[in-house]
Design a protein around this motif. Structure first.
Motif, PDB file in Angstrom:
ATOM      1  N   ASP A 116     121.996  61.056 -18.362  1.00  0.00           N
ATOM      2  CA  ASP A 116     121.715  61.607 -16.232  1.00  0.00           C
ATOM      3  C   ASP A 116     123.033  60.413 -16.034  1.00  0.00           C
ATOM      4  OD1 ASP A 116     119.332  60.986 -14.156  1.00  0.00           O
ATOM      5  OD2 ASP A 116     121.701  60.068 -13.627  1.00  0.00           O
ATOM      6  N   GLY A 149     126.799  60.156 -18.245  1.00  0.00           N
ATOM      7  CA  GLY A 149     126.994  61.283 -17.692  1.00  0.00           C
ATOM      8  C   GLY A 149     128.186  62.026 -17.082  1.00  0.00           C
ATOM      9  N   THR A 155     122.522  64.849 -22.768  1.00  0.00           N
ATOM     10  CA  THR A 155     121.184  64.942 -21.065  1.00  0.00           C
ATOM     11  C   THR A 155     120.911  63.420 -21.626  1.00  0.00           C
ATOM     12  OG1 THR A 155     120.061  64.005 -23.697  1.00  0.00           O
ATOM     13  CG2 THR A 155     119.717  66.471 -24.072  1.00  0.00           C
ATOM     14  N   PRO A 173     119.003  63.449  -7.782  1.00  0.00           N
ATOM     15  CA  PRO A 173     118.578  64.058  -8.989  1.00  0.00           C
ATOM     16  C   PRO A 173     119.386  64.714  -9.739  1.00  0.00           C
ATOM     17  CG  PRO A 173     117.343  64.753  -6.400  1.00  0.00           C
ATOM     18  CD  PRO A 173     118.765  64.308  -6.306  1.00  0.00           C
ATOM     19  N   MET A 174     119.039  65.278 -10.749  1.00  0.00           N
ATOM     20  CA  MET A 174     120.149  65.495 -11.325  1.00  0.00           C
ATOM     21  C   MET A 174     119.735  67.268 -11.622  1.00  0.00           C
ATOM     22  SD  MET A 174     121.357  64.429 -14.310  1.00  0.00           S
ATOM     23  CE  MET A 174     121.667  65.214 -15.703  1.00  0.00           C
ATOM     24  N   PHE A 229     121.973  55.274 -10.554  1.00  0.00           N
ATOM     25  CA  PHE A 229     120.663  56.502 -11.086  1.00  0.00           C
ATOM     26  C   PHE A 229     119.763  56.366 -10.651  1.00  0.00           C
ATOM     27  CE2 PHE A 229     117.616  55.360 -14.192  1.00  0.00           C
ATOM     28  CZ  PHE A 229     117.305  56.432 -14.653  1.00  0.00           C
ATOM     29  N   ASN A 257     113.361  71.040 -14.446  1.00  0.00           N
ATOM     30  CA  ASN A 257     112.630  70.269 -14.957  1.00  0.00           C
ATOM     31  C   ASN A 257     111.290  71.289 -15.631  1.00  0.00           C
ATOM     32  OD1 ASN A 257     111.286  67.922 -15.725  1.00  0.00           O
ATOM     33  ND2 ASN A 257     109.429  68.645 -13.592  1.00  0.00           N
ATOM     34  N   TRP A 283     124.443  57.057 -15.487  1.00  0.00           N
ATOM     35  CA  TRP A 283     124.747  56.265 -16.709  1.00  0.00           C
ATOM     36  C   TRP A 283     126.614  56.796 -17.201  1.00  0.00           C
ATOM     37  CZ3 TRP A 283     121.645  52.958 -15.917  1.00  0.00           C
ATOM     38  CH2 TRP A 283     120.082  52.925 -15.786  1.00  0.00           C
ATOM     39  N   ARG A 285     110.523  64.562 -12.224  1.00  0.00           N
ATOM     40  CA  ARG A 285     110.910  64.053 -13.426  1.00  0.00           C
ATOM     41  C   ARG A 285     109.871  64.034 -14.307  1.00  0.00           C
ATOM     42  NH1 ARG A 285     113.758  59.084 -12.328  1.00  0.00           N
ATOM     43  NH2 ARG A 285     115.455  59.771 -12.631  1.00  0.00           N
ATOM     44  N   GLU A 291     117.180  68.732 -15.544  1.00  0.00           N
ATOM     45  CA  GLU A 291     117.475  67.813 -14.581  1.00  0.00           C
ATOM     46  C   GLU A 291     115.808  67.086 -14.895  1.00  0.00           C
ATOM     47  OE1 GLU A 291     114.104  70.713 -11.804  1.00  0.00           O
ATOM     48  OE2 GLU A 291     114.938  68.963  -9.897  1.00  0.00           O
TER      49      GLU A 291
END
Ligand code: PRX
Length: 632
Positions: free
Chosen positions: A291, A297, A289, A127-128, A150, A86, A294, A178, A316
């Protein structure tokens, strides 16, 4: 894997014809390119009536052997995953295929040590970060069914999904970053689990160093769970039709449903589409890009790219932090060749001005993808001109959670492009447009309800715990067809343009919500008598949510009531489902049989009140005038 790749538009046309003439032969040849512990007894058995669809029946495999083990010999030192944090000042992290394989095996062993077995459901709310990918693959390694939620959903939404799947374990983190915000994931999980009895253990990754409360004999740190575990783990033998994952998605009825995908078909289709739509070459760096919460991803950050031995980037953060040039900076930093994002992100970045994108070279880019909602011409052109510098092709990927993989799209630089058109179907996909009576329209230059008339390997198999719902939602509107819920237009050359949903589903920034789902949330507020929610066009989000709400007569302060409704929606679903407009009304337009006339409300929300149709037959025609007068 390059054998799967189509190299020209002529070849695409040939392959497409073959795929329609003899689908079984077509898919069998593609399936041969994967590693199966045992080959199939039959390629396809199906009927859309029950529905029952089985691909590669009798075959045995493990998808992670295809995504990891198979690459070790030739690509062991190739980068599998590049993780961009991030905060651009923080270091990025890279995993080779060998490193990712070891991490997945080690965590798979940790899951087993906590009693997770084949068929158990594991919810992942993370988290991503790379550990999310590792957790997903570790579940697949041991045959546990993952259900990723999510990390923007509320505790109530998490509890609904955990309970529906009867999950035995939750994997989470203390919190996530985020942009400039942080979200306390573990606290939300604790709140959710107060309403869940099936969960026996929670594994928590230490992402932010927050030291959340840990419940004894239930909560375990990730680092403790993997400590001492071996970095090799035998891959569970799975049937091609065993479940790989559940992913919840919204439909036109209240409760989100768990879309089920299975191992064999999903593997074949996500890899095939990834390689063709993105025309991935061995040394390329690919970035999506989305997540992992969904479907995009799942299929195009994790499975499709890793099954293809690609280098996949995982980010992230968000497009606008610390500034609106963040995407473009990452592309230059990692020399990204293929880039996939959503129209809503493109539109929001457009609004910040061209200077943020013009200061980056973006020389490495070859293919630009867009997914999740219709892309308007203006956004398409901006993407093409300023990001692609008129050199890159745009692949507009139309598909759905239920389809598992991309269905209609351009293929890298080999297909013709037309702004705002998704284009031609992927080989093996047989789209049709149906008229009001459910008859196939044969001509071009037409529009209708988009259905698919033949199965493809990654079509959903069921909705978790409720097969009837799957049948009713997708296979009953038009007998013999899979109904997408979308309308589409076909031009004179047979290219498809998606026109949006024809059911009560709203697509906000590429996220799907059912109107009933949001209404149910609003109605849980004690002062609300009833509500009706519709979507309306929004310049950045594509669609936004407009709620018409009837309050009880005791409410004096409407602003306070609005605030409370907002809080209720955040608590029930999450911030992502917030209505942008809330209008208090004295009643809703209804037919004499009590059905809410959403068509009228939709027109009012769109600001198009010139032709509301005949309202005289409504239960209370005067209410429409009042709503129009006070429309926001
Ligand atoms: O209405 C279509 C729209 O998104 C819906 C599927 O949403 P979901 O299952 O969340 O999957 C999103 C990512 C695949 C579809 O029914 N949609 C998706 N992609 C496009 C699109 N509409 C127009 N163009 C697209 N490229």
């Amino acid at each position: 894997m390059s054998k799967l790749q189509i190299k020209s538009f002529e070849e695409y046309q040939q392959k497409y014809s073959q795929s329609v003439e003899n689908p079984e032969k077509f898919w069998e040849e593609i399936a041969e390119e994967f590693y199966w512990q045992k080959k199939w007894d039959s390629v396809l058995e199906w009927n859309f009536d029950e529905p029952k669809i089985e691909w590669f029946k009798g075959a045995k495999l493990n998808i992670t052997e295809n995504a990891l083990d198979r690459h070790l010999e030739k690509r062991g030192d190739k980068l599998a995953l590049i993780w961009e944090p991030n905060d651009p000042k923080q270091r990025f992290v890279r995993y080779t295929y060998r490193e990712l394989y070891e991490q997945v095996c080690q965590f798979a062993n940790a899951l087993k040590a906590k009693g997770i077995q084949k068929g158990d459901r594991v919810c992942i709310y993370m988290p991503m970060i790379p550990e999310l990918t590792i957790a997903v693959l570790a579940c697949a390694r041991i045959g546990a069914i993952h259900s990723v939620i999510f990390a923007g959903f509320s505790a109530t939404s998490v509890a609904d999904r955990v309970n529906d799947a009867q999950a035995k374990m939750v994997i989470t983190a203390d919190g996530l970053n985020r942009g400039a915000k942080q979200i306390p994931l573990k606290r939300l999980i604790d709140e959710a689990l107060e309403h869940c009895t099936s969960v026996e253990s929670v594994i928590v990754f230490d992402c932010l160093g927050w030291m959340p409360t840990m419940t004894e004999n239930r909560d375990y740190w990730w680092h403790d769970a993997i400590s001492g575990q071996s970095k090799s783990c035998p891959a569970e033998q799975m049937d091609a039709e065993d479940m790989l994952f559940i992913l919840y998605t919204s439909g036109s009825t209240g409760k989100p449903k768990g879309v089920v995908h299975t191992c064999g078909g999903y593997m074949v289709y996500t890899a095939y589409t990834f390689q063709n739509v993105y025309q991935y070459q061995e040394s390329d760096v690919y970035w999506c890009t989305a997540d992992i919460g969904w479907i995009t991803g799942h299929s195009y950050i994790v499975y499709g790219p890793l099954l293809s031995g690609a280098t996949t980037v995982m980010f992230e953060g968000i497009p606008t932090y610390p500034d609106p040039g963040r995407f473009w900076q990452i592309i230059d930093k990692h020399n990204v060749n293929q880039f996939l994002t959503a129209p809503t992100a493109i539109r929001s970045l457009m609004a910040f001005g061209d200077e943020h994108v013009l200061s980056y070279s973006l020389d490495s880019l070859k293919v630009l993808g867009t997914v999740g909602e219709p892309i308007n011409e203006e956004a398409w052109k901006w993407y093409y001109l300023h990001v692609g510098k008129e050199r890159c092709s745009i692949a507009d990927n139309w598909w759905q959670t239920e389809t598992g993989g991309i269905m209609i799209s351009g293929l890298g630089n080999i297909s013709p492009m037309k702004p705002s058109y998704a284009g031609y179907p992927i080989p093996g996909i047989q789209p049709v447009l149906l008229d009001q009576e459910g008859k196939e329209i044969a001509d071009n230059e037409t529009e209708g309800y988009l259905c698919i008339k033949f199965p493809w390997p990654s079509i959903l198999r069921t909705t978790w715990g409720d097969h009837e719902r799957c049948k009713l939602t997708y296979f009953s509107h038009y007998k013999g067809y899979y109904f997408t819920g979308d309308a589409a237009k076909r031009d004179e050359n047979g290219m498809y343009r998606l026109l949006g949903r024809v059911d009560d589903v709203i697509n906000v920034s590429g996220h799907r919500f059912g109107t009933a789902e949001i209404e149910n949330a609003i109605n849980t507020n004690g002062h609300v008598i009833e509500s009706a929610v519709v979507g309306y066009p929004h310049p950045v989000k594509g669609q936004s949510i407009y709620a018409f709400v009837v309050l009880d007569s005791s409410v004096e302060d409407q602003d306070m009531a609005k605030g409370e409704i907002v809080e209720t929606v955040v608590a029930e679903i999450g911030k992502i489902a917030l209505p942008e407009k809330i209008q208090f009304v004295s009643g809703l337009p209804k037919t004499r049989s009590g059905k809410i006339m959403r068509r009228i409300l939709r027109k009012i929300a769109e600001g198009d009140v010139s032709n509301l149709g005949d309202t005289s037959t409504l239960l209370d025609p005067l209410v429409v005038e009042e709503i129009v007068e006070n429309a926001l």
